[in-house]
Design a protein around this motif. Structure first.
Motif, PDB file in Angstrom:
ATOM      1  N   LEU A   1     -63.676  20.526  54.677  1.00 51.64           N
ATOM      2  CA  LEU A   1     -62.934  19.343  55.184  1.00 51.64           C
ATOM      3  C   LEU A   1     -62.925  18.050  53.922  1.00 51.64           C
ATOM      4  O   LEU A   1     -61.837  17.531  53.710  1.00 51.64           O
ATOM      5  CB  LEU A   1     -63.233  18.881  56.532  1.00 51.64           C
ATOM      6  N   LYS A   2     -64.112  17.873  53.599  1.00 50.46           N
ATOM      7  CA  LYS A   2     -64.022  16.521  52.754  1.00 50.46           C
ATOM      8  C   LYS A   2     -63.637  16.860  51.201  1.00 50.46           C
ATOM      9  O   LYS A   2     -63.345  15.933  50.518  1.00 50.46           O
ATOM     10  CB  LYS A   2     -65.574  16.114  52.544  1.00 50.46           C
ATOM     11  N   GLU A   3     -63.418  18.255  50.901  1.00 49.61           N
ATOM     12  CA  GLU A   3     -62.939  18.392  49.674  1.00 49.61           C
ATOM     13  C   GLU A   3     -61.381  18.619  49.615  1.00 49.61           C
ATOM     14  O   GLU A   3     -60.726  18.910  48.513  1.00 49.61           O
ATOM     15  CB  GLU A   3     -63.621  19.736  49.357  1.00 49.61           C
ATOM     16  N   PHE A   4     -60.972  18.894  50.879  1.00 51.05           N
ATOM     17  CA  PHE A   4     -59.379  19.027  50.987  1.00 51.05           C
ATOM     18  C   PHE A   4     -58.754  17.669  50.533  1.00 51.05           C
ATOM     19  O   PHE A   4     -58.847  16.700  51.261  1.00 51.05           O
ATOM     20  CB  PHE A   4     -58.967  19.519  52.228  1.00 51.05           C
ATOM     21  N   PRO A   5     -57.649  17.646  49.623  1.00 48.47           N
ATOM     22  CA  PRO A   5     -57.087  16.328  49.310  1.00 48.47           C
ATOM     23  C   PRO A   5     -55.784  16.044  50.461  1.00 48.47           C
ATOM     24  O   PRO A   5     -54.682  16.537  50.038  1.00 48.47           O
ATOM     25  CB  PRO A   5     -56.549  16.595  47.963  1.00 48.47           C
ATOM     26  N   ILE A   6     -56.352  15.835  51.567  1.00 53.39           N
ATOM     27  CA  ILE A   6     -55.427  15.771  52.679  1.00 53.39           C
ATOM     28  C   ILE A   6     -55.451  14.169  53.172  1.00 53.39           C
ATOM     29  O   ILE A   6     -56.173  13.194  52.856  1.00 53.39           O
ATOM     30  CB  ILE A   6     -55.591  16.435  53.834  1.00 53.39           C
ATOM     31  N   ASP A   7     -54.337  13.710  53.887  1.00 48.45           N
ATOM     32  CA  ASP A   7     -54.393  12.505  54.367  1.00 48.45           C
ATOM     33  C   ASP A   7     -54.632  12.218  56.032  1.00 48.45           C
ATOM     34  O   ASP A   7     -54.464  11.219  56.459  1.00 48.45           O
ATOM     35  CB  ASP A   7     -52.577  11.961  54.010  1.00 48.45           C
ATOM     36  N   LYS A   8     -54.335  13.278  56.579  1.00 42.60           N
ATOM     37  CA  LYS A   8     -54.103  13.388  58.114  1.00 42.60           C
ATOM     38  C   LYS A   8     -54.549  14.636  58.679  1.00 42.60           C
ATOM     39  O   LYS A   8     -54.557  15.606  58.234  1.00 42.60           O
ATOM     40  CB  LYS A   8     -52.698  12.994  58.506  1.00 42.60           C
ATOM     41  N   LEU A   9     -55.382  14.253  60.304  1.00 45.80           N
ATOM     42  CA  LEU A   9     -55.346  15.639  60.747  1.00 45.80           C
ATOM     43  C   LEU A   9     -54.539  15.630  62.187  1.00 45.80           C
ATOM     44  O   LEU A   9     -54.368  14.553  62.698  1.00 45.80           O
ATOM     45  CB  LEU A   9     -56.873  15.581  61.398  1.00 45.80           C
ATOM     46  N   LYS A  10     -54.018  16.543  62.559  1.00 42.28           N
ATOM     47  CA  LYS A  10     -53.127  16.667  63.617  1.00 42.28           C
ATOM     48  C   LYS A  10     -54.086  17.459  64.567  1.00 42.28           C
ATOM     49  O   LYS A  10     -54.129  18.576  64.715  1.00 42.28           O
ATOM     50  CB  LYS A  10     -51.876  17.318  63.328  1.00 42.28           C
ATOM     51  N   ILE A  11     -54.181  16.514  65.786  1.00 42.55           N
ATOM     52  CA  ILE A  11     -55.103  17.302  66.840  1.00 42.55           C
ATOM     53  C   ILE A  11     -54.321  18.148  67.497  1.00 42.55           C
ATOM     54  O   ILE A  11     -53.470  17.850  67.945  1.00 42.55           O
ATOM     55  CB  ILE A  11     -55.947  16.234  67.752  1.00 42.55           C
ATOM     56  N   ASP A  12     -55.022  19.513  67.844  1.00 41.39           N
ATOM     57  CA  ASP A  12     -54.145  20.309  68.655  1.00 41.39           C
ATOM     58  C   ASP A  12     -53.815  19.950  69.957  1.00 41.39           C
ATOM     59  O   ASP A  12     -54.658  19.511  70.690  1.00 41.39           O
ATOM     60  CB  ASP A  12     -54.777  21.685  68.309  1.00 41.39           C
ATOM     61  N   ARG A  13     -52.611  20.600  70.372  1.00 45.06           N
ATOM     62  CA  ARG A  13     -52.145  20.363  71.881  1.00 45.06           C
ATOM     63  C   ARG A  13     -53.365  20.773  72.668  1.00 45.06           C
ATOM     64  O   ARG A  13     -53.124  20.053  73.773  1.00 45.06           O
ATOM     65  CB  ARG A  13     -50.847  20.921  71.931  1.00 45.06           C
ATOM     66  N   SER A  14     -53.773  21.838  72.605  1.00 48.14           N
ATOM     67  CA  SER A  14     -54.587  22.462  73.448  1.00 48.14           C
ATOM     68  C   SER A  14     -55.684  21.424  73.867  1.00 48.14           C
ATOM     69  O   SER A  14     -56.353  21.458  75.066  1.00 48.14           O
ATOM     70  CB  SER A  14     -55.375  23.768  73.081  1.00 48.14           C
ATOM     71  N   PHE A  15     -56.174  20.438  73.039  1.00 44.76           N
ATOM     72  CA  PHE A  15     -57.431  19.661  73.401  1.00 44.76           C
ATOM     73  C   PHE A  15     -56.780  18.202  74.027  1.00 44.76           C
ATOM     74  O   PHE A  15     -57.135  17.860  75.085  1.00 44.76           O
ATOM     75  CB  PHE A  15     -57.962  19.106  71.886  1.00 44.76           C
ATOM     76  N   VAL A  16     -55.782  17.882  73.668  1.00 44.71           N
ATOM     77  CA  VAL A  16     -54.805  16.899  74.345  1.00 44.71           C
ATOM     78  C   VAL A  16     -54.620  17.047  75.748  1.00 44.71           C
ATOM     79  O   VAL A  16     -54.642  16.360  76.671  1.00 44.71           O
ATOM     80  CB  VAL A  16     -53.630  16.531  73.562  1.00 44.71           C
ATOM     81  N   MET A  17     -54.228  18.316  75.817  1.00 42.86           N
ATOM     82  CA  MET A  17     -53.547  18.903  77.421  1.00 42.86           C
ATOM     83  C   MET A  17     -54.694  18.589  78.511  1.00 42.86           C
ATOM     84  O   MET A  17     -54.457  18.073  79.495  1.00 42.86           O
ATOM     85  CB  MET A  17     -53.479  20.422  77.366  1.00 42.86           C
ATOM     86  N   ASP A  18     -55.912  18.807  78.035  1.00 38.96           N
ATOM     87  CA  ASP A  18     -56.879  18.684  79.301  1.00 38.96           C
ATOM     88  C   ASP A  18     -57.919  17.525  78.980  1.00 38.96           C
ATOM     89  O   ASP A  18     -58.775  17.529  79.874  1.00 38.96           O
ATOM     90  CB  ASP A  18     -57.837  19.961  79.126  1.00 38.96           C
ATOM     91  N   MET A  19     -57.568  16.515  78.212  1.00 36.99           N
ATOM     92  CA  MET A  19     -58.584  15.465  78.035  1.00 36.99           C
ATOM     93  C   MET A  19     -58.766  14.509  79.011  1.00 36.99           C
ATOM     94  O   MET A  19     -59.553  14.048  79.219  1.00 36.99           O
ATOM     95  CB  MET A  19     -58.235  14.680  76.511  1.00 36.99           C
ATOM     96  N   THR A  20     -57.649  14.445  79.970  1.00 36.27           N
ATOM     97  CA  THR A  20     -57.845  13.368  80.952  1.00 36.27           C
ATOM     98  C   THR A  20     -58.526  13.913  82.099  1.00 36.27           C
ATOM     99  O   THR A  20     -58.980  13.143  83.071  1.00 36.27           O
ATOM    100  CB  THR A  20     -56.351  12.861  81.335  1.00 36.27           C
TER     101      THR A  20
END
Ligand code: C2E
Ligand code: MG
Ligand code: MG
Ligand code: MG
Length: 287
Positions: free
Chosen positions: A191-210
């Motif tokens: 992950l630290k070697e990938f030249p990326i700007d952003k992570l998109k957190i998958d819907r499956s985690f968001v769905m149940d977080m509350t």
């Protein structure tokens, strides 16, 4: 008794496979025609800045609609067929051309960063980087308005090749994000070697977080990880006010989901933006 059951289940499995195969062939044949007949359309789903409620970016999502404007197949069904058959190459080229043209149009009125999904075969295709360069030449100065999304599992197929393609994309000036983050198998050292700007957190985690403490912890950990690597974060699939507040409290930068809007045609998107900035925004403004 048990042998017969086994035989039946093998038979069942085979006929099920044949069914899937036939369905794939059907979609493939229809998709070929759909591409030629321009039956595909890009929809756009806004992403909201969680600090100030503003909308400056969106994700383009492919739609295959029938005459009544209803989805003929979902991308979840036809993208894998396009990928397997190779149709993703002309299709993906059309997606890039259309999204660039749209981003270029918006840019003259109301700047909007447009994120574009890439598939594995498209990302690895020999003409992919030249195509990006042609689009960059066609629309000078478009770079800050384009973001490319690639999934974690795609990147892990051939890490060193992925890194060099990603670096070439970054060198051209485009932003890169990892889609469906948390569902793939990337190790933190990559992950630290990938030249990326952003992570998109998958819907499956968001769905149940509350209602699930563990999912909430996971989302929080991903956001902290992103921050410590200097990456921005987007949560996808945000459907409720509770999810929005939970994400704001752990400093997730961008919010995407039905709570803000479903994916919309370019025309509906323009109308949505106009009414959003005429006060409807206040309903969604952070607390
Ligand atoms: P993705 O890139 O992770 O896109 C997010 C998906 O979540 C979209 O599904 C979107 O409509 C859906 N979504 C957004 N907000 C919500 C929400 O609040 N609740 C729920 N239940 N769903 C939400 P869609 O449009 O069906 O696309 C599915 C997948 O197909 C995408 O997942 C992406 O992997 C692929 N795809 C779509 N368009 C393209 C494209 O142009 N090119 C490629 N290669 N793949 C695409
Ligand atoms: Mg995506
Ligand atoms: Mg996603
Ligand atoms: Mg997803």
């Amino acid at each position: 008794e048990s042998r017969r059951e086994e035989g039946n289940s093998v038979h069942f499995y085979n006929s099920q496979l044949q069914g899937i195969h036939a369905q794939h062939l059907k979609i493939e044949t229809e998709l070929r025609q759909a591409i030629n007949n321009n039956e595909l359309e890009l929809f756009y789903q806004p992403k909201m800045d969680s600090h100030n409620g503003e909308i400056h970016s969106c994700e383009s999502l492919l739609r295959w609609l029938n005459d009544e404007g209803r989805p003929r197949y979902s991308p979840v069904e036809f993208i894998p067929v396009a990928e397997q058959s190779g149709l993703i190459i002309p299709l993906g080229e059309w997606v890039l051309e259309t999204a660039f043209a749209q981003a270029n149009h918006w840019r003259q009125h109301q700047p909007m960063v447009t994120a574009i999904n890439l598939s594995q075969r498209q990302f690895q295709h020999h003409d992919f980087l030249p195509l990006l360069q042609r689009l960059k030449d066609k629309y000078p100065g478009i770079e800050p308005f384009i973001e490319l999304e690639i999934t974690e599992s795609l990147l892990m197929q051939d890490v060193s090749c992925s890194i060099s393609t990603m670096q070439a994309i970054k060198d051209m000036g485009f932003a890169l994000s990892i889609d469906d983050f948390g569902t793939g198998y990337s190790s933190l050292s990559y992950l630290k070697e990938f030249p990326i700007d952003k992570l998109k957190i998958d819907r499956s985690f968001v769905m149940d977080m509350t209602n699930n403490k563990e999912d909430q912890m996971l989302v929080e950990t991903i956001i902290q990880l992103a921050h410590s690597l200097g990456l921005a974060t987007v949560a996808e699939g945000v459907e409720t006010q509770d999810q929005l507040q939970a994400l704001q409290s752990i400093h997730c930068a961008e919010i995407q989901g039905y709570l803000i809007s479903r994916p919309l045609s370019a025309q509906d998107y323009a109308e949505f933006m106009a009414s959003y900035y005429q006060g409807q925004q206040s309903q969604l403004k952070p607390v």
